[in-house]
Design an enzyme around this catalytic site. Structure first.
Site, mmCIF file in Angstrom:
data_model
loop_
_atom_site.group_PDB
_atom_site.id
_atom_site.type_symbol
_atom_site.label_atom_id
_atom_site.label_comp_id
_atom_site.label_asym_id
_atom_site.label_seq_id
_atom_site.Cartn_x
_atom_site.Cartn_y
_atom_site.Cartn_z
ATOM 1 N N CYS A 128 97.916 54.107 22.528
ATOM 2 C CA CYS A 128 97.071 53.038 22.004
ATOM 3 C C CYS A 128 96.852 51.980 23.091
ATOM 4 C CB CYS A 128 97.748 52.438 20.778
ATOM 5 S SG CYS A 128 96.649 51.376 19.887
ATOM 6 N N GLU A 129 96.057 52.352 24.058
ATOM 7 C CA GLU A 129 95.878 51.513 25.254
ATOM 8 C C GLU A 129 94.645 52.051 25.955
ATOM 9 O OE1 GLU A 129 97.294 48.442 27.356
ATOM 10 O OE2 GLU A 129 98.851 49.411 26.176
ATOM 11 N N GLU A 140 111.929 61.003 55.429
ATOM 12 C CA GLU A 140 112.312 60.851 54.015
ATOM 13 C C GLU A 140 111.160 61.279 53.104
ATOM 14 O OE1 GLU A 140 113.061 56.627 53.880
ATOM 15 O OE2 GLU A 140 114.416 56.726 55.586
ATOM 16 N N TYR A 193 97.349 53.732 39.185
ATOM 17 C CA TYR A 193 96.730 53.630 40.515
ATOM 18 C C TYR A 193 95.311 54.168 40.555
ATOM 19 C CZ TYR A 193 101.750 54.113 41.857
ATOM 20 O OH TYR A 193 103.107 54.014 41.986
ATOM 21 N N GLY A 251 109.042 62.631 50.043
ATOM 22 C CA GLY A 251 109.122 62.859 48.598
ATOM 23 C C GLY A 251 107.973 63.770 48.206
HETATM 24 N N1 LLP Z 1 111.432 56.371 51.774
HETATM 25 C C1 LLP Z 1 111.231 55.127 51.330
HETATM 26 C C2 LLP Z 1 112.062 54.038 51.823
HETATM 27 C C3 LLP Z 1 110.212 54.878 50.378
HETATM 28 O O1 LLP Z 1 109.996 53.637 49.973
HETATM 29 C C4 LLP Z 1 109.435 55.959 49.888
HETATM 30 C C5 LLP Z 1 108.386 55.740 48.896
HETATM 31 C C6 LLP Z 1 109.701 57.265 50.383
HETATM 32 C C7 LLP Z 1 110.701 57.430 51.336
HETATM 33 C C8 LLP Z 1 108.958 58.485 49.914
HETATM 34 O O2 LLP Z 1 107.594 58.451 50.154
HETATM 35 P P1 LLP Z 1 106.677 59.748 49.979
HETATM 36 O O3 LLP Z 1 107.107 60.758 51.005
HETATM 37 O O4 LLP Z 1 106.877 60.284 48.622
HETATM 38 O O5 LLP Z 1 105.307 59.254 50.231
HETATM 39 N N2 LLP Z 1 104.881 56.029 43.045
HETATM 40 C C9 LLP Z 1 103.936 56.158 44.136
HETATM 41 C C10 LLP Z 1 104.611 56.317 45.476
HETATM 42 C C11 LLP Z 1 105.474 55.115 45.835
HETATM 43 C C12 LLP Z 1 106.243 55.349 47.093
HETATM 44 C C13 LLP Z 1 107.219 54.254 47.367
HETATM 45 N N3 LLP Z 1 108.139 54.588 48.413
HETATM 46 C C14 LLP Z 1 102.991 57.314 43.830
HETATM 47 O O6 LLP Z 1 103.082 57.878 42.742
HETATM 48 O O7 LLP Z 1 102.126 57.639 44.645
#
Ligand code: LLP
Length: 431
Positions: A354-355, A285, A327, A287
């Site tokens: 403003c932060e 999965e 982060y 992203g």
């Molecule tokens: N599958 C599930 C169930 C997840 O919880 C996540 C990410 C992914 C897939 C995708 O993960 P990736 O391949 O993108 O690492 N907002 C944060 C990342 C939070 C990820 C939460 N879950 C950032 O900007 O780094």
């Protein structure tokens, strides 16, 4: 005088960032800040990953983690490049956009957490693979109806991510079923007559360590085998979640996904034997891996300020790209037209919010920059626009997709009226 040296900069979008004329024309046409994506890089990323999987594994599915970027043009570009692509959805909104883009439900997996009954009902009725966060989720689901197939999200008791805030498993994590309770979790649906199962595990985001994934899969398959033995069932699929990282920094190396999936397939051999076709389907999965390096924020330098620290003030801020403020995430910042210039100054890069946490970079060495210059904040394709917000009543920016260099506006910038449209407020009638 600043000397141009190549400091081994190798970002895939470097040629684009060097093209000042093109980016000035985008800024003029669409305004700044602006999210800019490159279609060819999206295609390259998903095709590379698909070929790495295909090389070593017969039954697999890439379920793109929509949470990273839900712009339908981006999702559709990925989907058209690899039509077997599915989606990982974490909310009814993400299910909605997967359906709109035409991704078949059977290719989608739904992983919520603290899923409400309404949410579970939407997911159940959509026909996607359901992956539950907890046994209590199953109890809520049971009141609505039983699916033919079910999966649980495993928390193996450890996790790893690029920084602590994006670790999604382990003793501090809110996600998943602890490994000590996982057999029990499957026992309930098995006793209720469900016969088909999957197992999912997502332990953290932004990992570049090859060995981590191999070790993780060993743990997942070890636990899967014990569930299979104990409850006499067989998993249809095993999902390793996302977590494949990208090099956010100049000196980092990208993951060698061909090597990675070769090793992953060797772990499968150990647990499921030599006949590849008999293994459970491997789901991943991703992203970040697919979209992070395909996009950047194009922003104009509004002002330079010498205070107790030196500041470069942009028209983009924590409202545009939240990751650095949230982060302390690192995003390379290049001067448009001259990304290879040597750095000369240490500055904080901030926006107009403003932060005091409004930072895009802290204590960053940057080349000489002047008011009016354009800069590119790199690797903003994942968790960029989707986490942007309207804080300080600033409308969200537009998004542009470059297809063979030609810009396509894939989201208009918001107007002030857009921000207040749903308030239905009219001074005359409210008085
Ligand atoms: N599958 C599930 C169930 C997840 O919880 C996540 C990410 C992914 C897939 C995708 O993960 P990736 O391949 O993108 O690492 N907002 C944060 C990342 C939070 C990820 C939460 N879950 C950032 O900007 O780094």
């Amino acid at each position: 005088m600043t000397v141009k040296v190549n400091r081994h900069k190798n970002h895939p979008l470097l040629p684009l960032i060097s093209d000042k004329e093109q980016l000035e024309s985008l800024a003029e046409k669409f305004g700044t800040p602006l999210y800019v994506y490159q279609a060819e890089r999206l295609q390259e990323n998903i095709k590379r990953l698909d070929s790495a999987l295909k090389q070593s594994i017969e039954n697999y599915r890439i379920c793109y983690a929509l949470k990273a970027n839900t712009n339908p043009h981006i999702v559709s570009t990925l989907f058209q490049s690899v039509p077997s692509m599915g989606a990982d959805c974490s909310s009814p909104g993400e299910l909605y956009i997967a359906q709109k883009v035409g991704i078949p439900p059977d290719a989608c997996i739904y992983t919520g957490n603290y899923e409400s009954s309404t949410e579970l009902e939407t997911a159940l009725n959509s026909g996607v693979h359901l992956n539950l966060d907890d046994i209590t989720s199953y109890k809520r689901l049971k009141k609505i109806g039983l699916p033919k197939e079910l999966s649980f999200r495993l928390n193996p008791g450890f996790g790893e991510g690029r920084f602590p805030a994006i670790v999604t498993a382990g003793h501090d994590a809110k996600f998943g079923v602890p490994r000590e309770k996982i057999i029990d979790a499957y026992r309930h649906p098995a006793e209720d007559g469900i016969k088909q199962f999957g197992l999912q595990c997502m332990t953290g985001s932004g990992n570049l360590k090859f060995d981590y994934f191999v070790q993780l899969l060993k743990t997942i398959l070890e636990i899967a085998s014990s569930i299979e033995r104990e409850l006499s069932l067989q998993f249809n699929y095993i999902s390793m979640g996302g977590g494949l990282g990208i090099p956010y920094k100049e000196e980092e190396e990208p993951l060698n996904v061909h090597e990675l999936f070769k090793e992953i397939s060797e772990v499968f051999v150990r647990y499921y034997g030599n006949t590849n076709s008999e293994w459970p389907t491997l789901i991943i999965e991703p992203g970040k891996y697919l979209v992070a390096d395909t996009g950047f924020v194009l922003s104009r330098v509004v002002g330079l300020k010498e205070s107790y620290k030196n500041f470069v003030g942009l028209d983009a801020g924590m409202n545009t790209l939240l990751r650095p403020a949230l982060y302390n995430a690192y995003h390379r910042i290049y001067k448009v037209g001259d990304p290879l210039l040597s750095p000369t100054h240490t500055v904080d890069v901030t926006g107009g919010i403003c932060e005091n946490t409004d930072r895009l970079a802290t204590d960053r060495l940057l080349p000489e920059i002047s008011e009016g210059d354009l800069v590119a904040i790199m690797d903003a394709g994942a968790y960029g626009f989707v986490m942007s917000n309207q804080y300080n009543t600033r409308p969200r920016p537009a998004e542009v997709l470059l297809i063979n260099g030609a810009p396509k506006l894939i989201r208009q910038s918001e107007s002030l009226d857009d921000i207040f449209r749903l308030c239905n407020w009219d001074r005359d009638t409210e008085a």
